[in-house]
Scaffold this motif. Structure first.
Motif, mmCIF file in Angstrom:
data_model
loop_
_atom_site.group_PDB
_atom_site.id
_atom_site.type_symbol
_atom_site.label_atom_id
_atom_site.label_comp_id
_atom_site.label_asym_id
_atom_site.label_seq_id
_atom_site.Cartn_x
_atom_site.Cartn_y
_atom_site.Cartn_z
ATOM 1 N N ASP A 133 52.957 23.594 41.025
ATOM 2 C CA ASP A 133 52.879 22.848 39.763
ATOM 3 C C ASP A 133 52.673 23.761 38.555
ATOM 4 O O ASP A 133 52.422 23.282 37.451
ATOM 5 C CB ASP A 133 51.778 21.784 39.837
ATOM 6 N N ALA A 134 52.743 25.091 38.748
ATOM 7 C CA ALA A 134 52.555 25.992 37.608
ATOM 8 C C ALA A 134 53.650 25.751 36.573
ATOM 9 O O ALA A 134 54.810 25.552 36.918
ATOM 10 C CB ALA A 134 52.593 27.436 38.088
ATOM 11 N N ASP A 135 53.246 25.753 35.315
ATOM 12 C CA ASP A 135 54.171 25.453 34.221
ATOM 13 C C ASP A 135 55.232 26.549 34.107
ATOM 14 O O ASP A 135 54.916 27.704 33.827
ATOM 15 C CB ASP A 135 53.356 25.363 32.929
ATOM 16 N N PRO A 136 56.538 26.213 34.338
ATOM 17 C CA PRO A 136 57.598 27.245 34.287
ATOM 18 C C PRO A 136 57.687 27.902 32.919
ATOM 19 O O PRO A 136 58.130 29.046 32.805
ATOM 20 C CB PRO A 136 58.879 26.460 34.584
ATOM 21 N N ALA A 137 57.229 27.198 31.890
ATOM 22 C CA ALA A 137 57.271 27.759 30.524
ATOM 23 C C ALA A 137 56.425 29.025 30.422
ATOM 24 O O ALA A 137 56.617 29.829 29.517
ATOM 25 C CB ALA A 137 56.799 26.721 29.510
ATOM 26 N N LEU A 138 55.466 29.180 31.340
ATOM 27 C CA LEU A 138 54.587 30.355 31.276
ATOM 28 C C LEU A 138 55.250 31.604 31.852
ATOM 29 O O LEU A 138 54.756 32.715 31.692
ATOM 30 C CB LEU A 138 53.299 30.087 32.061
ATOM 31 N N PHE A 139 56.374 31.406 32.564
ATOM 32 C CA PHE A 139 56.901 32.500 33.374
ATOM 33 C C PHE A 139 57.567 33.607 32.574
ATOM 34 O O PHE A 139 57.975 34.605 33.127
ATOM 35 C CB PHE A 139 57.909 31.943 34.409
ATOM 36 N N ASP A 140 57.643 33.441 31.233
ATOM 37 C CA ASP A 140 58.306 34.482 30.455
ATOM 38 C C ASP A 140 57.350 35.619 30.056
ATOM 39 O O ASP A 140 57.766 36.607 29.482
ATOM 40 C CB ASP A 140 58.966 33.874 29.204
ATOM 41 N N GLY A 141 56.064 35.497 30.369
ATOM 42 C CA GLY A 141 55.131 36.583 30.008
ATOM 43 C C GLY A 141 54.125 36.787 31.118
ATOM 44 O O GLY A 141 54.259 36.247 32.211
ATOM 45 N N GLU A 142 53.099 37.566 30.810
ATOM 46 C CA GLU A 142 52.042 37.790 31.811
ATOM 47 C C GLU A 142 51.199 36.538 31.979
ATOM 48 O O GLU A 142 50.978 35.803 31.011
ATOM 49 C CB GLU A 142 51.130 38.938 31.359
ATOM 50 N N VAL A 143 50.748 36.297 33.194
ATOM 51 C CA VAL A 143 49.875 35.139 33.430
ATOM 52 C C VAL A 143 48.627 35.571 34.197
ATOM 53 O O VAL A 143 48.583 36.632 34.798
ATOM 54 C CB VAL A 143 50.597 34.022 34.235
ATOM 55 N N ASP A 144 47.598 34.708 34.106
ATOM 56 C CA ASP A 144 46.409 34.867 34.943
ATOM 57 C C ASP A 144 46.468 33.821 36.040
ATOM 58 O O ASP A 144 46.704 32.639 35.766
ATOM 59 C CB ASP A 144 45.133 34.614 34.119
ATOM 60 N N LEU A 145 46.282 34.261 37.268
ATOM 61 C CA LEU A 145 46.153 33.320 38.386
ATOM 62 C C LEU A 145 44.666 33.216 38.704
ATOM 63 O O LEU A 145 44.018 34.214 39.006
ATOM 64 C CB LEU A 145 46.925 33.837 39.604
ATOM 65 N N ILE A 146 44.122 31.997 38.580
ATOM 66 C CA ILE A 146 42.687 31.802 38.791
ATOM 67 C C ILE A 146 42.468 31.116 40.142
ATOM 68 O O ILE A 146 43.057 30.072 40.418
ATOM 69 C CB ILE A 146 42.094 30.934 37.660
ATOM 70 N N VAL A 147 41.646 31.737 40.969
ATOM 71 C CA VAL A 147 41.345 31.152 42.270
ATOM 72 C C VAL A 147 39.834 31.061 42.402
ATOM 73 O O VAL A 147 39.135 32.069 42.345
ATOM 74 C CB VAL A 147 41.916 32.005 43.428
ATOM 75 N N SER A 148 39.336 29.846 42.535
ATOM 76 C CA SER A 148 37.899 29.646 42.632
ATOM 77 C C SER A 148 37.353 30.251 43.928
ATOM 78 O O SER A 148 38.008 30.189 44.969
ATOM 79 C CB SER A 148 37.584 28.150 42.572
ATOM 80 N N ALA A 149 36.145 30.833 43.823
ATOM 81 C CA ALA A 149 35.568 31.561 44.962
ATOM 82 C C ALA A 149 35.374 30.664 46.185
ATOM 83 O O ALA A 149 35.411 31.134 47.313
ATOM 84 C CB ALA A 149 34.233 32.173 44.543
ATOM 85 N N ASP A 150 35.162 29.370 45.952
ATOM 86 C CA ASP A 150 34.899 28.507 47.111
ATOM 87 C C ASP A 150 36.187 27.997 47.761
ATOM 88 O O ASP A 150 36.144 27.227 48.723
ATOM 89 C CB ASP A 150 33.970 27.342 46.725
ATOM 90 N N ARG A 151 37.333 28.413 47.212
ATOM 91 C CA ARG A 151 38.608 27.989 47.802
ATOM 92 C C ARG A 151 39.162 29.052 48.756
ATOM 93 O O ARG A 151 40.177 28.844 49.405
ATOM 94 C CB ARG A 151 39.651 27.729 46.704
ATOM 95 N N ILE A 152 38.522 30.200 48.792
ATOM 96 C CA ILE A 152 39.032 31.289 49.631
ATOM 97 C C ILE A 152 38.356 31.229 51.004
ATOM 98 O O ILE A 152 37.154 31.030 51.094
ATOM 99 C CB ILE A 152 38.776 32.655 48.955
ATOM 100 N N VAL A 153 39.175 31.367 52.038
ATOM 101 C CA VAL A 153 38.671 31.287 53.411
ATOM 102 C C VAL A 153 38.718 32.684 54.029
ATOM 103 O O VAL A 153 39.658 33.437 53.788
ATOM 104 C CB VAL A 153 39.555 30.318 54.238
ATOM 105 N N LEU A 154 37.683 33.032 54.790
ATOM 106 C CA LEU A 154 37.664 34.342 55.441
ATOM 107 C C LEU A 154 37.994 34.199 56.921
ATOM 108 O O LEU A 154 37.434 33.343 57.600
ATOM 109 C CB LEU A 154 36.284 34.986 55.299
ATOM 110 N N GLY A 155 38.910 35.037 57.365
ATOM 111 C CA GLY A 155 39.207 35.127 58.794
ATOM 112 C C GLY A 155 39.790 33.862 59.397
ATOM 113 O O GLY A 155 39.919 33.743 60.609
#
Lengths: 359, 271
Positions: free
Chosen positions: A267-289
């Motif tokens: 769902d990332a906005d395609p309009a953003l794809f013409d420049g640099e972007v930040d991808l934000i991932v919340s710490a509690d969404r990452i799974v280990l192992g």
């Protein structure tokens, strides 16, 4: 709904310093709004302008649709609960609560009756005749609340009222405040630097930085979709990857980083794809192992920090960047990780959130 | 161990010595005021209230007392009012030249009283204000107001700056905030400033001598009695004056201590 308070293009300068600039905000009746920011963000100055203690350099503040320009503090009905509480030490509890009514010319008998009923409502009726210095911190807090609410104002301003209380008492007072606000239907404007207070109580949160509004939204919305890098960093526990997006062979968006390609949410906005972007991932969404997901980075554990029932793990990727992962304490016990151990950190592409990078 | 016991003993002795040095002359005067003999010599003669009786029957002394009391009361009120104004200005406002303002406001007590008295006489007579009881009040208010300001300023510095703003916030205009918040908060310091300035005015000799004209105050009367003859009446007057001033100063101290003790208590129970 008609806004009870409308802040239009407000700016406040102290000499060369711009404490507040370009603030627009509408607050509806019965809303619990938290204004959050670090010290010097302009949040307290904004509150003081609503109360009339500071005059805006530019713009206007409308209370019930009427301009407050030129209105002195005592000419507006915007009582405040102060950070220092500012209870009058030479008056006893009930006299403190009566003060606002006395200034409005309410008769002695009537103001005593109303003050006492507010003290009862806040469960401190039995302290009515006590001196302020005979009360505990929590009791004083309730006196300050009763004193501000006794005139039944349309708006109540709160300036970090819980910052002096210990954590346990603070949580109890949060419940008192939210219940009161629901029952009374009064608009609360609550200034704080504490995430937990703002997110626990408010219907909407305003995040301020350097005198500007960074984001306005419901707590969950701000938490899941921070709109600027500042907000993402301010909330803590977010991982931010910066890079140039590109189209992958599968047609999806990818981000090129020092750790290889990371899949962006669909769902990332395609309009953003013409420049640099930040991808934000919340710490509690990452799974280990765990089972492999769309994005997976091999990491090394470098440290851990216990935060009550959850734990923050600090990792380093092969590309040399830091990663923070938050998980419940119990889950960590099952992993039996040693410091320095190699482990894969992975997350679903759908849990990422993309914003335009600020250069 | 012995050292620990000795040291407080030495300290007590030292403290006692200091007090003796300070109060012995006053005590001596008081003792001789109750002595029947005409001249202050040892051994003492019989106990007598004769000198007090003479003082109380001397109309000139009565007049001097009433002048002193009136001047002290008026000076106290005026100086406390001025001192409060200056202290509040300092508390509430920031402005250019504030430190100069403070230095000048606190200046009068540092000027030698002879100089102050002489210049007051020159100034007041030019304005045709000298030689009356109110001349003493004007001159003494100049001397006393800085003391009142210092006391009140100390009290206001303990006031949470949010307190006054909180009263505006609850619907009090500036004057009502003054009446319902600032004055009640400052009240203990106002009372102690009043007592202290009254005591200073009651005791003051040099300025009163210059500006009072025919309106003698007690210290002026004492000096004029002394110029005529050395009479134990002086000791009796001295005793009364000493008691009056010490009562005023003690009253000022009690009010001050009680309010600061209450503040200490509220600071302790406050979180």
């Amino acid at each position: 709904m008609e806004p009870v308070l409308k802040i239009v293009d407000v700016e406040k300068s102290f000499g060369d310093f711009r404490a507040v600039t370009g603030v627009n905000l509408e607050i509806v009746r019965g809303e619990f709004l938290a204004i959050m920011g670090s010290s010097g963000s302009g949040k307290s100055t904004l509150l003081r302008m609503i109360a009339g203690l500071e005059a805006p350099t530019k713009g206007d503040i409308l209370l019930n649709g009427r301009s407050t320009r030129g209105l002195a503090p005592h000419e507006r009905d915007t009582p405040m609960v102060w950070q220092s509480l500012a209870l009058f030490p030479f008056l006893n509890v009930v006299e403190n609560v009566e003060f606002g009514l006395k200034m409005r010319g309410v008769s002695a008998a009537e103001r005593r009756r109303r003050a006492l009923s507010w003290l009862e409502r806040l469960e401190i009726g039995r302290f009515a005749d006590r001196a302020i210095d005979e009360l505990s911190g929590g009791q004083r807090q309730r006196v300050a609340l009763a004193r501000a609410l006794v005139t039944e104002p349309p708006v109540l301003l709160l300036d970090e009222p819980l910052s002096a209380l210990d954590a346990h008492l603070s949580v109890r007072m949060q419940a008192v405040l939210t219940n009161l606000q629901r029952e009374l239907g009064i608009t609360f404007i609550y200034v704080t630097h504490s995430h937990s207070e703002a997110f626990a109580m408010a219907d909407r949160v305003v995040i301020m930085s350097e005198g500007r509004i960074e984001q306005i939204g419901a707590p969950k919305e701000i938490y899941l979709r921070p709109s600027t890098r500042f907000v993402a960093e301010f909330l803590g526990s977010n991982n931010i990857f910066t890079g140039r997006p590109e189209k992958g062979a599968d047609g999806g968006g990818y981000l090129r980083t020092g750790d290889g390609l990371l899949k962006l949410p669909a769902d990332a906005d395609p309009a953003l794809f013409d420049g640099e972007v930040d991808l934000i991932v919340s710490a509690d969404r990452i799974v280990l192992g765990g089972p492999s997901q769309a994005n997976s980075l091999p990491c090394r554990l470098i440290g851990e920090e216990f935060v009550g029932a959850s734990v923050n793990l600090y990792l380093e990727t092969e590309g040399g960047r830091d990663l923070v992962v938050q998980m419940p304490q119990r889950q960590l016990d099952g992993l039996s990780l040693q410091r320095g151990a190699a482990i894969a950190a992975s997350w679903s592409d759908a849990d990422g959130h993309v914003i335009r990078a600020t250069s | 161990m012995a050292d620990r016991i000795k040291r407080p003993a030495a300290l007590w002795l030292y403290t006692g010595g200091i007090y003796l040095f300070v109060f012995a002359p006053i005590a001596a005067s008081f003792v001789f005021s109750l002595n029947a003999d005409r001249f202050p010599t040892l051994p003492l003669g019989g106990f007598s209230l004769d000198w007090y009786a003479r003082v109380f029957t001397d109309p000139a002394v009565w007049e001097a007392f009433s002048h002193s009391a009136l001047a002290a009361l008026a000076t106290g009120v005026l100086a406390t009012f001025l001192g409060f104004g200056a202290a509040y200005t300092d508390y509430r406002y920031k402005f250019f030249g504030k430190s100069a303002y403070l230095a000048i406001a606190l200046l009068p007590p540092t000027v030698p009283v002879i100089v102050l008295g002489l210049s007051m006489l020159a100034y007041l007579s030019r304005l045709a204000l000298s030689g009356a009881l109110y001349s003493i009040v004007i001159a003494h208010a100049v001397l006393c107001a800085p003391f009142a300001m210092a006391i009140i300023r100390l009290r206001l510095s303990q006031m949470d700056s949010a307190l006054e703003a909180a009263s505006w916030n609850l619907g009090a205009g500036p004057w009502r905030a003054m009446r319902h918040v600032v004055l009640p908060f400052a009240a203990p310091s106002l009372v102690s400033a009043l007592f202290l300035t009254m005591a200073i005015s009651f005791d003051e000799y040099a300025i009163a001598w210059f500006v009072s004209g025919l309106n003698e105050t007690v210290p002026v009367r004492v000096l004029s009695i002394l110029q005529g003859s050395v009479s134990p009446e002086i000791n009796a007057i001295g005793g009364i004056v000493f008691l009056t001033s010490i009562l005023l100063v003690v009253a000022a101290q009690v009010v001050h201590l009680r309010s600061s003790r209450r503040d200490a208590r509220s600071a302790r129970t406050g979180d």
